[in-house]
Design a protein around this motif. Structure first.
Motif, PDB file in Angstrom:
ATOM      1  N   VAL A  24       7.839   5.408   5.370  1.00  0.00           N
ATOM      2  CA  VAL A  24       8.779   5.148   4.273  1.00  0.00           C
ATOM      3  C   VAL A  24       8.136   4.185   3.275  1.00  0.00           C
ATOM      4  N   ALA A  25       7.536   3.116   3.799  1.00  0.00           N
ATOM      5  CA  ALA A  25       6.903   2.131   2.914  1.00  0.00           C
ATOM      6  C   ALA A  25       5.786   2.760   2.101  1.00  0.00           C
ATOM      7  N   ILE A  26       4.913   3.500   2.748  1.00  0.00           N
ATOM      8  CA  ILE A  26       3.787   4.125   2.045  1.00  0.00           C
ATOM      9  C   ILE A  26       4.282   5.057   0.949  1.00  0.00           C
ATOM     10  N   SER A  27       5.296   5.840   1.233  1.00  0.00           N
ATOM     11  CA  SER A  27       5.768   6.832   0.261  1.00  0.00           C
ATOM     12  C   SER A  27       6.495   6.202  -0.928  1.00  0.00           C
ATOM     13  N   GLN A  28       7.051   5.002  -0.764  1.00  0.00           N
ATOM     14  CA  GLN A  28       7.865   4.421  -1.829  1.00  0.00           C
ATOM     15  C   GLN A  28       7.164   3.340  -2.652  1.00  0.00           C
ATOM     16  N   MET A  29       6.063   2.779  -2.172  1.00  0.00           N
ATOM     17  CA  MET A  29       5.395   1.712  -2.924  1.00  0.00           C
ATOM     18  C   MET A  29       4.628   2.316  -4.090  1.00  0.00           C
ATOM     19  N   LYS A  30       4.925   1.838  -5.275  1.00  0.00           N
ATOM     20  CA  LYS A  30       4.271   2.347  -6.482  1.00  0.00           C
ATOM     21  C   LYS A  30       3.668   1.245  -7.333  1.00  0.00           C
ATOM     22  N   PRO A  88      -3.230  -1.303  -5.475  1.00  0.00           N
ATOM     23  CA  PRO A  88      -3.791  -0.062  -6.011  1.00  0.00           C
ATOM     24  C   PRO A  88      -5.319  -0.029  -5.861  1.00  0.00           C
ATOM     25  N   ILE A  89      -5.829   1.159  -5.678  1.00  0.00           N
ATOM     26  CA  ILE A  89      -7.257   1.370  -5.425  1.00  0.00           C
ATOM     27  C   ILE A  89      -8.142   0.747  -6.505  1.00  0.00           C
ATOM     28  N   ALA A  97      -6.716  -7.719   1.073  1.00  0.00           N
ATOM     29  CA  ALA A  97      -5.440  -7.965   1.750  1.00  0.00           C
ATOM     30  C   ALA A  97      -5.540  -9.054   2.814  1.00  0.00           C
ATOM     31  N   LYS A  98      -6.723  -9.309   3.314  1.00  0.00           N
ATOM     32  CA  LYS A  98      -6.905 -10.351   4.332  1.00  0.00           C
ATOM     33  C   LYS A  98      -6.715 -11.756   3.765  1.00  0.00           C
ATOM     34  N   GLN A  99      -6.610 -11.881   2.459  1.00  0.00           N
ATOM     35  CA  GLN A  99      -6.449 -13.187   1.815  1.00  0.00           C
ATOM     36  C   GLN A  99      -4.983 -13.608   1.662  1.00  0.00           C
ATOM     37  N   PHE A 100      -4.034 -12.772   2.091  1.00  0.00           N
ATOM     38  CA  PHE A 100      -2.626 -13.157   2.007  1.00  0.00           C
ATOM     39  C   PHE A 100      -2.313 -14.154   3.119  1.00  0.00           C
ATOM     40  N   ARG A 101      -1.581 -15.210   2.771  1.00  0.00           N
ATOM     41  CA  ARG A 101      -1.279 -16.296   3.698  1.00  0.00           C
ATOM     42  C   ARG A 101       0.218 -16.602   3.700  1.00  0.00           C
ATOM     43  N   LEU A 102       0.683 -17.169   4.815  1.00  0.00           N
ATOM     44  CA  LEU A 102       2.066 -17.596   4.988  1.00  0.00           C
ATOM     45  C   LEU A 102       2.132 -19.112   4.864  1.00  0.00           C
ATOM     46  N   VAL A 103       3.079 -19.624   4.080  1.00  0.00           N
ATOM     47  CA  VAL A 103       3.291 -21.062   3.936  1.00  0.00           C
ATOM     48  C   VAL A 103       4.756 -21.393   4.197  1.00  0.00           C
ATOM     49  N   THR A 104       4.985 -22.639   4.564  1.00  0.00           N
ATOM     50  CA  THR A 104       6.338 -23.139   4.818  1.00  0.00           C
ATOM     51  C   THR A 104       6.754 -24.041   3.667  1.00  0.00           C
ATOM     52  N   LEU A 105       7.982 -23.841   3.190  1.00  0.00           N
ATOM     53  CA  LEU A 105       8.537 -24.651   2.106  1.00  0.00           C
ATOM     54  C   LEU A 105       9.590 -25.594   2.675  1.00  0.00           C
ATOM     55  N   THR A 106       9.770 -26.728   2.029  1.00  0.00           N
ATOM     56  CA  THR A 106      10.872 -27.611   2.384  1.00  0.00           C
ATOM     57  C   THR A 106      11.942 -27.472   1.305  1.00  0.00           C
ATOM     58  N   SER A 107      13.188 -27.558   1.715  1.00  0.00           N
ATOM     59  CA  SER A 107      14.298 -27.345   0.789  1.00  0.00           C
ATOM     60  C   SER A 107      15.179 -28.584   0.749  1.00  0.00           C
ATOM     61  N   LEU A 133      -1.449 -14.073   8.950  1.00  0.00           N
ATOM     62  CA  LEU A 133      -0.610 -13.144   9.694  1.00  0.00           C
ATOM     63  C   LEU A 133      -1.456 -11.979  10.193  1.00  0.00           C
ATOM     64  N   ASP A 134      -0.948 -11.272  11.199  1.00  0.00           N
ATOM     65  CA  ASP A 134      -1.622 -10.076  11.689  1.00  0.00           C
ATOM     66  C   ASP A 134      -1.538  -8.997  10.615  1.00  0.00           C
ATOM     67  N   MET A 135      -2.542  -8.128  10.566  1.00  0.00           N
ATOM     68  CA  MET A 135      -2.570  -7.100   9.531  1.00  0.00           C
ATOM     69  C   MET A 135      -3.009  -5.771  10.113  1.00  0.00           C
ATOM     70  N   LYS A 136      -2.428  -4.713   9.559  1.00  0.00           N
ATOM     71  CA  LYS A 136      -2.811  -3.351   9.916  1.00  0.00           C
ATOM     72  C   LYS A 136      -2.961  -2.564   8.619  1.00  0.00           C
ATOM     73  N   LYS A 137      -4.091  -1.917   8.461  1.00  0.00           N
ATOM     74  CA  LYS A 137      -4.318  -1.077   7.278  1.00  0.00           C
ATOM     75  C   LYS A 137      -3.636   0.264   7.511  1.00  0.00           C
ATOM     76  N   LEU A 138      -2.743   0.647   6.585  1.00  0.00           N
ATOM     77  CA  LEU A 138      -2.026   1.920   6.721  1.00  0.00           C
ATOM     78  C   LEU A 138      -2.732   3.044   5.977  1.00  0.00           C
ATOM     79  N   ASN A 139      -3.305   2.722   4.834  1.00  0.00           N
ATOM     80  CA  ASN A 139      -4.153   3.658   4.086  1.00  0.00           C
ATOM     81  C   ASN A 139      -4.985   2.824   3.106  1.00  0.00           C
ATOM     82  N   GLU A 140      -5.629   3.454   2.156  1.00  0.00           N
ATOM     83  CA  GLU A 140      -6.531   2.728   1.246  1.00  0.00           C
ATOM     84  C   GLU A 140      -5.820   1.742   0.331  1.00  0.00           C
TER      85      GLU A 140
END
Length: 176
Positions: A24-30, A88-89, A97-107, A133-140
Motif C-alpha cells: 500500500v505504501a509503495i503504491s501510494q507514495m508520490k 525519488p530516483i 535513507a540511512k541518514q534518517f535519525r530519530l530525536v526526542t523533543l521536550t514539551s 532506526l532499523d531500515m528495510k529497502k522496499l524498492n529503489e
C-alpha cells in the motif's frame, strides 16, 4: 500439533499483513517525504521548521535548543511506529535513507524543544542526540524504517542528518 498449526497460520497471516502494508505504501507514495499508515490510509508527515533558537547559560555551562511551536504533534502513533520514506530516483546520489535519525523533543508551555548545543568546562557537543532506526529497502525509491523495541510515550521527530546532527526539517510525531 494443533498449537503448531495455529501458530504457523497466525505467523503467516501477520507476515502477509505487513507485506500488504508495504505494498500500500509503495503504491501510494508520490512525493518525497516521510509517511506512516493510519487505518490502511497512507499519511504524509508535513515537516515542521524551527521557529526560534533558545539559549540558556550558567557560569559553568550553556545549552542551545531549537524551538518548535505547538506542544503536541498532529501525528499520533503507537509505541512501535513504522515509517515509509520516499526518495525519488533522481535524488539517489545525494540523499541516503540511512541518514534518517530519530530525536526526542521536550514539551512545555505550548512549544517543543530539541537540544542541539551543549557547552561546559569539560567540553562541548553540537548536534541533537539521535538514534538510528532499523531500515528495510522496499524498492529503489521506498524504504521502511522502524524500531523493534517499543518507544516510550513522548514527543519525537525524524530528520535527515546532513552530517551536523541539526535538523533543517523535522517530521514530528507523538507516542501516546
Amino acid at each position: 500439533m494443533k498449537r503448531i498449526l495455529i501458530f504457523s497460520v497466525l505467523f503467516i497471516l501477520s507476515l502477509s499483513i505487513f507485506a500488504q502494508n508495504d505494498s500500500v505504501a509503495i503504491s501510494q507514495m508520490k512525493e518525497m517525504g516521510v509517511y506512516y499508515l493510519r487505518n490502511d490510509t497512507l499519511m504524509q508527515i508535513v515537516p515542521i521548521m524551527q521557529e526560534r533558537t533558545k539559549v540558556s547559560a550558567s557560569p559553568i555551562s550553556a545549552k542551545g535548543s531549537m524551538v518548535y511551536d505547538g506542544e503536541n504533534s498532529e501525528n499520533i502513533l503507537g509505541n512501535k511506529p513504522v515509517f515509509y520514506i520516499y526518495i525519488p530516483i533522481m535524488y539517489k546520489n545525494s540523499i541516503n535513507a540511512k541518514q534518517f535519525r530519530l530525536v526526542t523533543l521536550t514539551s512545555k508551555k505550548g512549544q517543543r524543544k530539541l537540544n542541539t548545543i551543549s557547552v561546559s568546562l569539560f567540553g562541548a557537543r553540537t548536534g541533537a542526540k539521535s538514534q538510528v532506526l532499523d531500515m528495510k529497502k522496499l524498492n529503489e525509491e521506498c524504504y521502511k524504517i522502524f524500531s523493534d523495541e517499543p518507544i516510550p510515550a513522548g514527543h519525537y521527530g525524524i530528520f535527515y542528518n546532513y552530517g551536523n546532527g541539526v535538523p533543517l526539517k523535522l517530521y514530528d510525531f507523538d507516542i501516546k
